[in-house]
Every structure is written in C-alpha cells, then in structure tokens.
Enzyme design. Structure first.
Site, PDB file in Angstrom:
ATOM      1  N   ALA A 173       1.081  -2.091  -5.017  1.00  0.00           N
ATOM      2  CA  ALA A 173      -0.136  -1.577  -4.379  1.00  0.00           C
ATOM      3  C   ALA A 173       0.199  -0.677  -3.183  1.00  0.00           C
ATOM      4  O   ALA A 173       1.362  -0.531  -2.793  1.00  0.00           O
ATOM      5  CB  ALA A 173      -1.007  -2.747  -3.954  1.00  0.00           C
ATOM      6  N   HIS A 174      -0.833  -0.141  -2.584  1.00  0.00           N
ATOM      7  CA  HIS A 174      -0.633   0.819  -1.485  1.00  0.00           C
ATOM      8  C   HIS A 174       0.023   0.186  -0.257  1.00  0.00           C
ATOM      9  O   HIS A 174      -0.244  -0.949   0.089  1.00  0.00           O
ATOM     10  CB  HIS A 174      -1.938   1.517  -1.093  1.00  0.00           C
ATOM     11  N   ASN A 175       0.914   0.974   0.329  1.00  0.00           N
ATOM     12  CA  ASN A 175       1.580   0.605   1.582  1.00  0.00           C
ATOM     13  C   ASN A 175       2.515  -0.583   1.463  1.00  0.00           C
ATOM     14  O   ASN A 175       2.939  -1.144   2.477  1.00  0.00           O
ATOM     15  CB  ASN A 175       0.546   0.370   2.695  1.00  0.00           C
TER      16      ASN A 175
END
Lengths: 327, 327, 327
Positions: free
Chosen positions: C225-227
């Site tokens: 997922a993001h980050n």
C-alpha cells in the site's frame, strides 16, 4: 509546481490567516516532514504537539486549533481539515495535470466497434473494451484494464491498471466426477463515482448481473464474484474477497484481506475487521472481527496445540464443576 | 435472443411436457426472478416452494418434481436438472456467439514466431505468447494473458484476462544476508479442459515443471507456486494459494482464500474449507477446516486475549484436577 | 542444451573431482530424478541417503560430503552447495539466453517520451511506462507491466508480468456518508536488485513516496500500500500484503498470505509465518505466528464453538480456583 494560498481559499473556502493571499506553497506534506515551502494539515487533535514544531508554510486546521496554529504561523481554518486537505490534493492534481490525461481512446487500446465510450471518458493504453460495453462520462480506465462484453461503468469512475471487469464467474455443475461449465450469461453494472484498484477482478453474473452501486471504493487485488451486490459508498480494502451472490449493504467498510462467503446478506453500516472471515449474514450495524492473535512462535505453538483440545478442556471444566457441586 | 424449447430437448435430451416444441424462451433465470418468457430450473428440492410461485415459461426439473412442475405449467424433465441447466447455458452461449469469438490470433497479441498455436485456438487482444509455448486446439486466451516460454496448454482450455502462466517461481539461495536468484528452468504443463480465472498466476518450475492436470478449474487471483502438481478435476476458488512443490490430488476442492503451504501432499477427494491454512499433508479424504469464528468486536477482543493465555489455562485446569484427585 | 563441467568450475570456482573437465551435463535436476546426463546438488545433509542412489553425472556437495560423494562418482566440492547450485542455474540461463531477451523496448510497449529508460534495460511486450518514470540499467520489465508517472526502478531489477507499480494508494476522507478522494501525489522508489512477482501491486505514496530498498524480493499477487517502506534484502512470499505507511526492516521474511496492518514498524530480522496477521509493531527479531490450526471439520466445529465461549470458560476456571482456595 506550486499553488497560491489565495487560489486555494478562493476554490475551496476556509479562512486564510497569518499569510498573504499571494504566498505560494510548492508542496503538500505531513506536519513532521513539511518544509518551509509546504502546506500541511492537522486533522487529529492527538497530533497537536507536531503543530508547534512544524516548518510548514501554512497549516490547515479546524476552528478549535486556530489559536494554536496562529501562535506558530499561517493557517487556513476549515470546518473539516481532513476533507479540506483532500480537496487541496484534488486542486493540486487538477492544476498540474498533463495533456496526456485528456479524454479519448489511446491508440494502443482495443475497443470494440459496438462498445459505447462517452467522448469525455479516457481509455488508457493497452485497455480492452469489448462488444456492448458502456463507459460513462469522465470515467477513466488507466491502463491495461479489461471491460468485458455488455459490462457498464457509470460516470466519473476511476479504474486502475490490470483490473478485469466481466470475466466469467466460477460456476460449474458436477457430473460423474467432472465439472460442467455454466456459461455466465449476466454482466457487471457499476454505478457513478466508483474507484477500482489495481488488478482487482469483478466477475460477470451467471444469469443476472453483478452490481456495484454509486460511490463504492475498491482497493487493489480484490475479488468480487458473480452476482455479488455492493451497496453505495461501501469501501473495501486490499485483498478482500466476496463470494458469489452475497449482498453487502451501503456505507459498509471491509478491511484488508477480509473474506465474505457466498449467499449472505450484510446490513448497511457493517464494518468487518482485517482478515476476518464472514460466514453468516449480519443484520445489525457494528464492527465484526475474527482474527487469530499473533504471538511469538513458541507461545503460538503451545496455544494452538491446546486450541485443538479446547472442546475437551471445556468438558474437563464441566466435570470439575460437577465435582464441586456434588462435593 | 431466444431458444426454441424443441431445439433444447433435441440438443440435450430430456422430456418437454406441457408446452409446444415451437414455444420460445428469451431468457434463462432463477425461479424467483424469471419472467413469463424465461426458462428456469429447480435443482434443489429445498426450493420447491419457489416452483409454484414462479412466472417462468418452463422449468427444468428432476423426475421426482414432475407432478409439482406440471401443476404449475410447462417443464423439461431431466435426470439431473442442474447439469441440464448448465448444458442449456452452453447451448445458449453457442447460439448467441459473435464472430469476434472466432479462432485466430488477434492482431494486437504478441505471439512469438516459435510458439505453436493450434489453428482452432483463439488468442485474444493484447496477449503475449512466448517462444516455444504450445496452445492446444480450441483453447481460448481471452485478453491480456501471458503464456511464458515453453509453457503448454492442452485442448479446450479457457484462460481469463490478466492470467500469467510461467512467471519465475520464487526461488533464492541465501548468502551473507543477500538473496541469490535460482533461475527457474522448468515450465508449466496444463492439461485439457482447464479453466483459469482472471489475474491468476501459475509459476514455472525451478527444475522440473509445474503441472495442472485435465479438467482442473481455477478461479480468480489464485497463486500456484513453482513445481506444484494439481490432480485432475480439482477445483480451487478465488484467492486461494498453493506454495512450492505441493502435490494436490484429484477431485479435491479448495475453497476461497485457503492456503496450502509448500512440500505437502494432499490425497484425492480432500476438501479444504474457506480461509483454512493447510500446514501438513493430508492422506485421508474429508473436509478440513481452520477458521477463527467471527464475532462482534468486543467479544472477539475478550476471547482473543484469553486465547493468548490458553496453554496456561490448561495448566490451571490440570492443577484443579490434581487437587480434586488429592482431595 | 548443455554445459561443460570445466566451464562451470572456471566460472564459479569449486573443485571438480572424479570427472573430466570435458564432460558435459545436459540438465540440472534434484538427486532423485537426475538422469545420468544431469548435474545435481546436495545442500541438506538430511538428504544424504539420496546421494548414493542418485543417477546424476555429477553432484555439487559441501566439503563434509566429499568422501560420500566420491564413493558414488563425480562431484564438485563447494563451500555452500545451495548457493553454488543457484549460481549454476544462472550460468545455465546465461548460456541459453535467446536474442529476444536483449535490451531495448519492445515495439508493442507504450513508453512515454518523457520516461527515462536506460539503454541496457529491457521493456517487454505490452508494458506501459508513464511520464517521468525511470528504469535503471539492466532492469527488465517482462511483459504487461505498468510503471506509473515518476516511479523509479533501480538497476538489475526483474519485474514479472502483470505488475502494477504506482497505481493510486487507497486514500479517502469521509464527508457526509461519502468518500472524498485524496489524490496520491507521491510516487514509488525501488532500489537495485529488486525482483517483483507476477500481478503484484505497489501503490504510489499519498504525499511522500512508497520505498522498496535494494535487494528486496517480492513474490506474486502481493499488495504494497501507499507509503510503505520495505528494508533491504527483505523477502515476501505470495499473496502477502502490507497496509499503508507501515515500515518493515531489513532482512525480514514475510511468509505467504501474511498481512501487516497499517502504520506499524517492524524491526530488522523479523520473520512472519504464513497467514499471520500482524496487528502491532514488532521491535525484537524473531519468528511470529498467528494461524488457526487446521483440523477435520467436525472437530474444528466443536473447538470453534467453544472458542466463542473462551472468556467465559476462563471465568469458570477462576471460580473453581476460588472454591478450592475457600474450601
């Protein structure tokens, strides 16, 4: 890349204080990493301690944080700072959009002559849009998306790379040890403002259609089986899965890697925790969970071994209670 | 779109009663939603109450339901109504097939000069078929499928969009804190009548091949690791996964999101429940399960916390039993 | 296809004994299936019994197994036979490489004019490389890979078919029952020597970037997922998933279908077992597990039902202990 603070409040409302309307921000960043050219935001009062220390040029805050923010420097006061931040990211993206994001069908896409693609839709590189498919206004297929025969997407949908809409549902009759294919004669109907994450799959219905209502948000690598129905504004996180013919209500959240078995019904406002397996219908709103708690491996081994004897342990407790009663 | 009832029984057998052979049906639908132009079916006697109320033009039933069906209207009597229904969907699909479903290689597909594609096979848009791959007669790659070097598919296979056959298995040796790649020198061999769902991955073997036998059915988003062997007519539901070198027998069913770890052997006729993790070989047919039961979140929290003390609870029960014995 | 034994030891070191440098091997195979023209290896002393029975032309062994190996026939003695075997597979692959594996951009790929692709990189068929993306030296995108805007891959990476790098992270603010999209303004930065399995997804960051450090190995159908930040030389097996903003240390292993929830931190050298759900940060190296043990379905049903009463059972044990104490 930059935005003028005055342009932000002109577009989104809110009150700019402690800075000139002409001041520019060159980035959007969290409080802790924001440089002196960045716009930041404080949405959760828990992080107020980060506010004073932040280098941000300007911070979006709620009314209750206005004093604390001004003591530090410039701020934009908005009713809901997190929603305001979301809108700023949209403004930022809009201002910095490239001409390659424009509407139209990329020449490498394979779009059937009998598909209906709205002139404001964008069909990205190497997508496949089959016979009779309908792509609504302002909907974007990013790249390498397949939309199968007679499947429909509404307006303003965003479909990320690798998504497969309208593959056959998994339906077979069993005959003499072999599987007889049930042709999947339904389609997929997707409403407006639906977002679908990378490599997610939504199968076509067996007889009727699979339905995704308006405003549903699906993350990556999700499996939606045939004849599932997902109510409006429900959100599902990555790697979750819904088996055939299950109906999920509106405003539900399904956390990552959760599974919902087939032929169930979930009410509106049901929230399923990560990795939980939903094995029966849920008629009442609430949070539902079923996850084996992680432990260090040695402790897990002991507990898992005991778990396999749990019913017998219960019998032993019963026997002890009986002894006590008799004693 | 329509089918003549007489054409159905001519093609599939069964006895048409209470209707003219010339009567047409314009849809296939479940009993509850069938309109007066639809063909329906009753496969499970539990749903007999739906039969009387159905608007269907004609209902496929088993011999035991013939009287009840005729009391309502037209029916087709068939030995196994569900298998008959499956065959009707096939007939329907065949009758309504478009010319774009014909055999051949779509001009947007990238097929290596040294791949062998049978003239009756269909390679859909934006597929990749690499050097030495073999695609058998009447096999269809729907769209955006990759078949890697030297991988083979038999006859009458259906491969849905996004499938990757023959990516490298996940094999590394460990040296001084880094991973050294083991080149995956085997391939994938797939039998006849195999169906593979959207975005499913079947890795090539490390040394020998990964093998999928005749009649296997794989749903969407499944992971089949290197050197796995799946026996004939086994079916696996969406998001399930099999780790390296595991051998699954024939006629097994693996439910959705189940996982089978590596280097195991599962006998024929083994059935694994949804989300179950198979951590040891299974030599006896049967149904196997391991799922944490879902509960409302508050109750789950209490039970999960106690679960982490389960082994100690067992010791406490033992101590109590000892006291009783001694007392 | 063949390799000369002398060419192997010239390239990789080790001592060839009991065979001519001119002898050829025509395959690499496990001890049990190796024919008389194959090179094999013994890496685990547990399998020593297979050594004597093997038909292999030559066996790679460690120094401790030299005598046993020579008693059987030819061998190559190497410090770490498994790493040596890995290197032999690499040599084999290099020697048998085709001209279609050469560097360059396949004509069917869609590469933006403002993407930077190193001249030694290979962009396979039907890949999409967007504006501002950077593909380092000797990196290979196999086929049907998407690399989104401004995402970067380092040198010598291998990206398998269907991978999506840089789709939007799943970020929304909630307003009046609807979801407001948070545009994902960050990118993905991937180091050197990273391998990414088929249909795996790595989302772009919301504000900062998603980071995959050097030497990370990701299997198929993984969700990042993001980050998320993954430390160097960490390996993740198929169908595992990491939720937003979680930081995983270096030299970790995450087994198949394990999940790690968002905003956690895992130290270096943490090992997560298959299907385990990580719900809190882990600061100490070690093996962590949380899997419901599989059982036959009838026993599972009894134990699972009791598990839903576990907290109450604990209260009953407490009551029994109190009685004993009072008694």
């Amino acid at each position: 890349m930059s935005l003028r603070l005055g342009a932000i409040v002109d577009a989104l409302g809110g009150a700019l204080e402690g800075a000139s309307r002409e001041a520019q921000v060159h980035a959007i960043a969290p409080l802790q990493t924001a440089g002196s050219d960045a716009l930041s935001f404080l949405s959760n009062p828990r992080y107020q301690s980060q506010l004073a220390a932040s280098q941000a040029a300007c911070v979006i805050v709620g009314p209750a944080m206005r004093e604390a923010a001004l003591a530090r420097g410039a701020c934009i006061v908005a009713a809901d700072p997190y929603v305001y931040f979301a809108r700023v990211t949209q403004l930022w993206a809009r201002e910095h959009r490239h001409e390659d994001d424009q509407a139209g069908i990329h020449p490498s896409a394979v779009v059937h002559a009998l598909a209906q693609v709205h002139p404001t839709a964008r069909i990205g590189p190497l997508c496949v849009v089959e016979r009779g498919a309908v792509i609504g206004a302002h909907t974007q297929l990013k790249s390498r998306v397949t939309v199968g025969e007679h499947c429909q997407l509404g307006e303003r949908c965003i479909v990320h790379p690798g998504v497969v809409i309208g593959a056959d549902g998994f339906g077979f009759a069993h005959e003499a040890g072999q599987w007889v294919k049930i042709e999947q004669l339904g389609a997929v109907r997707i409403g407006d403002d639906v977002e679908i994450g990378a490599n997610t799959c939504i199968d076509r219905g067996a007889l009727g259609d699979t339905v995704i209502e308006d405003g549903v948000k699906l993350d990556n690598l999700i499996q939606i089986a045939h004849n599932v129905h997902i109510g409006r504004h429900t959100a599902m996180a990555g790697c979750s899965a819904v088996a055939g013919s299950t109906k999920i209500g509106a405003h539900c959240t399904i956390a990552g890697a959760a599974s919902i078995i087939g032929h169930l019904e979930l009410a509106d406002n049901v929230h399923i925790s990560t990795n939980t397996v939903v094995t029966h219908s849920i008629s009442r709103p609430g949070q539902y969970t079923g996850v084996f708690p992680m432990d260090d491996n040695a402790r897990w081994e002991k507990n898992a071994a005991t778990l396999r004897q749990l019913h017998k342990l219960r019998e032993r407790i019963k026997a002890l209670e009986q002894t006590r009663k008799d004693g």
